[in-house]
Write a protein that holds these residues in place. Structure first.
Motif, short mmCIF file in Angstrom:
data_model
loop_
_atom_site.label_atom_id
_atom_site.label_comp_id
_atom_site.label_asym_id
_atom_site.label_seq_id
_atom_site.Cartn_x
_atom_site.Cartn_y
_atom_site.Cartn_z
N ASP A 25 0.56 -1.29 0.06
CA ASP A 25 -0.09 -0.12 0.08
C ASP A 25 0.90 1.25 0.00
OD1 ASP A 25 -2.30 -1.65 0.11
OD2 ASP A 25 -2.63 -1.52 1.98
N ALA A 26 2.09 1.17 0.11
CA ALA A 26 3.02 2.29 0.00
C ALA A 26 3.34 2.88 -1.09
CB ALA A 26 4.24 1.85 0.92
N SER A 27 3.61 4.23 -1.06
CA SER A 27 4.21 4.83 -2.69
C SER A 27 5.70 4.63 -2.55
CB SER A 27 3.41 6.06 -2.58
OG SER A 27 4.24 6.70 -3.70
N VAL A 28 6.13 4.14 -3.61
CA VAL A 28 7.47 3.60 -3.47
C VAL A 28 7.87 4.49 -5.00
CG1 VAL A 28 9.43 2.26 -3.81
CG2 VAL A 28 7.51 1.31 -2.50
N THR A 29 9.15 5.11 -4.77
CA THR A 29 9.64 5.98 -6.05
C THR A 29 11.40 5.86 -5.79
OG1 THR A 29 7.80 7.56 -5.65
CG2 THR A 29 9.79 7.97 -7.15
N LEU A 30 11.73 5.38 -7.13
CA LEU A 30 13.10 5.33 -7.19
C LEU A 30 13.61 6.35 -7.79
CD1 LEU A 30 15.15 2.08 -8.10
CD2 LEU A 30 15.59 4.26 -9.40
N TYR A 31 14.87 7.18 -7.38
CA TYR A 31 15.31 8.18 -7.86
C TYR A 31 16.77 7.96 -8.58
CZ TYR A 31 11.39 10.68 -5.54
OH TYR A 31 10.23 11.06 -5.02
N GLU A 32 17.08 8.13 -9.93
CA GLU A 32 18.25 7.74 -10.44
C GLU A 32 18.96 9.34 -10.87
OE1 GLU A 32 21.67 7.27 -12.17
OE2 GLU A 32 20.81 5.80 -10.69
N LYS A 33 19.98 9.64 -10.51
CA LYS A 33 20.71 11.01 -11.16
C LYS A 33 20.80 10.90 -12.40
CE LYS A 33 25.37 10.08 -9.77
NZ LYS A 33 26.63 10.57 -8.96
N SER A 34 21.08 9.65 -13.02
CA SER A 34 21.49 9.86 -14.52
C SER A 34 20.53 9.44 -15.41
CB SER A 34 22.60 9.00 -14.69
OG SER A 34 22.28 7.62 -14.55
N GLY A 35 20.52 9.21 -16.56
CA GLY A 35 19.79 8.81 -17.74
C GLY A 35 19.70 7.32 -17.73
N LYS A 36 20.43 6.68 -17.04
CA LYS A 36 20.76 5.29 -17.23
C LYS A 36 20.44 4.41 -15.88
CE LYS A 36 24.74 5.67 -20.78
NZ LYS A 36 25.85 5.33 -20.92
N LEU A 37 19.85 3.55 -16.10
CA LEU A 37 19.42 2.57 -15.02
C LEU A 37 20.05 1.28 -15.00
CD1 LEU A 37 15.44 2.72 -15.14
CD2 LEU A 37 16.86 3.85 -13.45
N LEU A 38 20.72 0.86 -13.90
CA LEU A 38 21.51 -0.33 -13.75
C LEU A 38 22.43 -0.46 -14.55
CD1 LEU A 38 18.10 -2.53 -13.73
CD2 LEU A 38 19.70 -2.39 -11.89
N SER A 39 23.47 0.57 -14.71
CA SER A 39 24.52 0.59 -15.50
C SER A 39 25.75 -0.34 -15.24
CB SER A 39 25.17 2.15 -15.74
OG SER A 39 25.23 2.65 -14.51
N LYS A 40 25.73 -0.40 -14.01
CA LYS A 40 27.08 -1.56 -13.65
C LYS A 40 26.46 -2.87 -13.94
CE LYS A 40 30.31 -1.40 -9.85
NZ LYS A 40 30.67 -0.86 -8.62
N VAL A 41 25.16 -3.30 -13.71
CA VAL A 41 24.74 -4.58 -14.24
C VAL A 41 25.02 -4.62 -15.74
CG1 VAL A 41 22.39 -6.02 -14.42
CG2 VAL A 41 22.99 -4.51 -12.40
N LYS A 42 24.83 -3.76 -16.50
CA LYS A 42 25.02 -3.83 -18.02
C LYS A 42 26.51 -4.31 -18.29
CE LYS A 42 23.69 -2.84 -22.18
NZ LYS A 42 22.44 -3.72 -22.85
N VAL A 43 27.30 -3.60 -17.55
CA VAL A 43 28.73 -4.00 -18.22
C VAL A 43 29.34 -5.09 -17.25
CG1 VAL A 43 29.23 -1.56 -18.81
CG2 VAL A 43 29.98 -2.36 -16.40
N SER A 44 28.88 -5.69 -16.14
CA SER A 44 29.34 -6.86 -15.49
C SER A 44 29.48 -7.87 -16.07
CB SER A 44 28.40 -6.93 -14.19
OG SER A 44 28.64 -8.32 -13.76
#
Length: 402
Positions: A25-44
């Motif tokens: 029931d909570a409102s959950v918001t994720l804030y990312e400072k860049s335009g890319k999400l999960l960038s470290k996952v991408k290159v791992s």
């Protein structure tokens, strides 16, 4: 309840998903400072994403973390490697185990992991805001005010901070202002530069079992070693860089390493092999009769390094040559001058002090309703999927918001 997650990496997504699962029931918001999400996952893992490591014993798993081992042992009791495997497989992402126990999606694509996390967050109703940098957090009645770079004020009852490591102390200044102790960040997981060493001409060559120590310290590690065009890498070197992160920083990355190329053989066993060679292959050229489990190119290089003639036979070696050969095989010295980040996998030692966090909840001991997860903490693992496992575990626990 308004829940804010700051940072759109592995720990951030896992914390957001966990928060929405535990508090639908909570409102959950994720804030990312860049335009890319999960960038470290991408290159791992060279773009394949080394999701975790196939170590299912909590005590053994915790030993792979130069910093955070004791605290993570407790946390792994809540969310372990097996939980990670089950979590992804229950969402249609099957993992496979490679011979060195690193675990990857069977697709061999990090995009599979990214798609899974984004899809799960979307299904649960997690809101995601990109290009949205939070600069400060201030306590307010019943919660916190978060100020963005463009001056917006967001209110949240609970905040989970998953902003990752920072190479400079300034990156943690906003958390220091909240009263947290920051362990000074220094690089971890790096390869050794050897600009003056001719061994670089063997680049691409790997040796399956070596023992490497840093002279003048207690640092010693075993494992495969890779020779590169700038020096040395491979698991033995990377582990040494992680466990010795602070010591090597103090040495300004100028030191000598001592390599035992026959990591699991004792000196007596080596002496025995050489004696048998001299007896059984008296007339055979040493260059053509390498008795050890090391590449022939390295064998040739080591013989030249101790000034043995190219045509010398085993019968001609003599006692002096015999001793020089034993010494070069188990006490080979190289000058290190500088370091290079391991691939794109930037990891730091340092961050929010572990004394400031309750690892049963990941809540700050300094500020109520503020939680931490991932590499923003003074936690780091050796290479092999351990840093992601710490992110999944701490993110999951933080998201429970206990």
């Amino acid at each position: 309840m308004e829940i804010a997650i700051i940072g759109g990496g592995a720990a951030g997504f896992f914390a957001a998903i966990s928060a929405k699962q535990h508090h639908p029931d909570a409102s959950v918001t994720l804030y990312e400072k860049s335009g890319k999400l999960l960038s470290k996952v991408k290159v791992s893992g060279g773009g394949r994403c080394n999701v975790t490591h196939a170590c299912f014993n909590v005590s053994q798993l915790a030993r792979f973390y130069p910093r955070g081992s004791k605290q993570l042992k407790k946390a792994f009791g809540t969310f372990s490697t097996q939980d990670t495997v089950n979590w992804f497989e229950n969402r249609g992402v099957k993992l496979k185990t490679e011979p060195d126990n690193r675990m990857f999606p069977v697709t061999d694509s990090s995009q599979t992991i990214i798609d899974c996390l984004i899809r799960e967050a979307g299904t649960l109703g997690v809101k995601i805001k990109q290009n949205f940098q939070i600069l400060s957090i201030r306590p307010d009645a019943g919660g916190y005010n978060l100020e963005s770079k463009d001056g917006q004020i967001i209110t949240a009852g609970k905040v989970i901070i998953t902003t990752g490591g920072s190479p400079k102390p300034e990156g943690f200044e906003w958390l220091k202002q909240l009263g947290h102790t920051i362990e000074h960040p220094v690089p971890s997981l790096f390869t050794f530069n050897m600009p003056q060493e001719p061994i670089k001409k063997l680049m691409g060559l790997s040796v399956s079992h070596t023992a490497v120590r840093v002279q003048g310290t207690k640092l010693k590690e075993e494992g495969p070693l890779l020779i590169t065009h700038w020096g040395m890498s491979g698991p033995a070197i990377l582990k040494l860089s992680a466990y010795g992160a602070r010591v090597l920083n103090q040495l300004d990355y100028n030191f000598k390493v001592q390599v035992n190329w026959l990591g699991n053989l004792t000196e007596a066993e080596i002496q025995q092999v050489l004696s048998e060679q001299a007896t059984n292959y008296t007339r055979k050229k040493m260059l053509n009769a390498n008795p050890f489990d090391i590449p022939n190119r390295l064998w040739d290089f080591l013989l030249a390094k101790i000034d043995l003639r190219e045509d010398i036979t085993w019968g001609e070696l003599g006692k002096k040559g015999h001793n020089k050969l034993v010494n070069i095989l188990i006490n080979d010295i190289y000058e290190v001058s500088g370091k290079t980040t391991f691939k794109e996998e930037f990891v730091t030692c340092g961050g929010v002090s572990l004394q400031d966090v309750d690892f049963s909840t990941m809540q700050s001991r300094k500020m109520p309703a503020i939680y931490f997860a991932g590499e923003v903490l003074d936690i780091d693992g050796v290479t092999g999927g351990f840093n992601f496992q710490a992110a999944w575990t701490t993110g999951y626990i933080a998201g429970q918001l206990k």
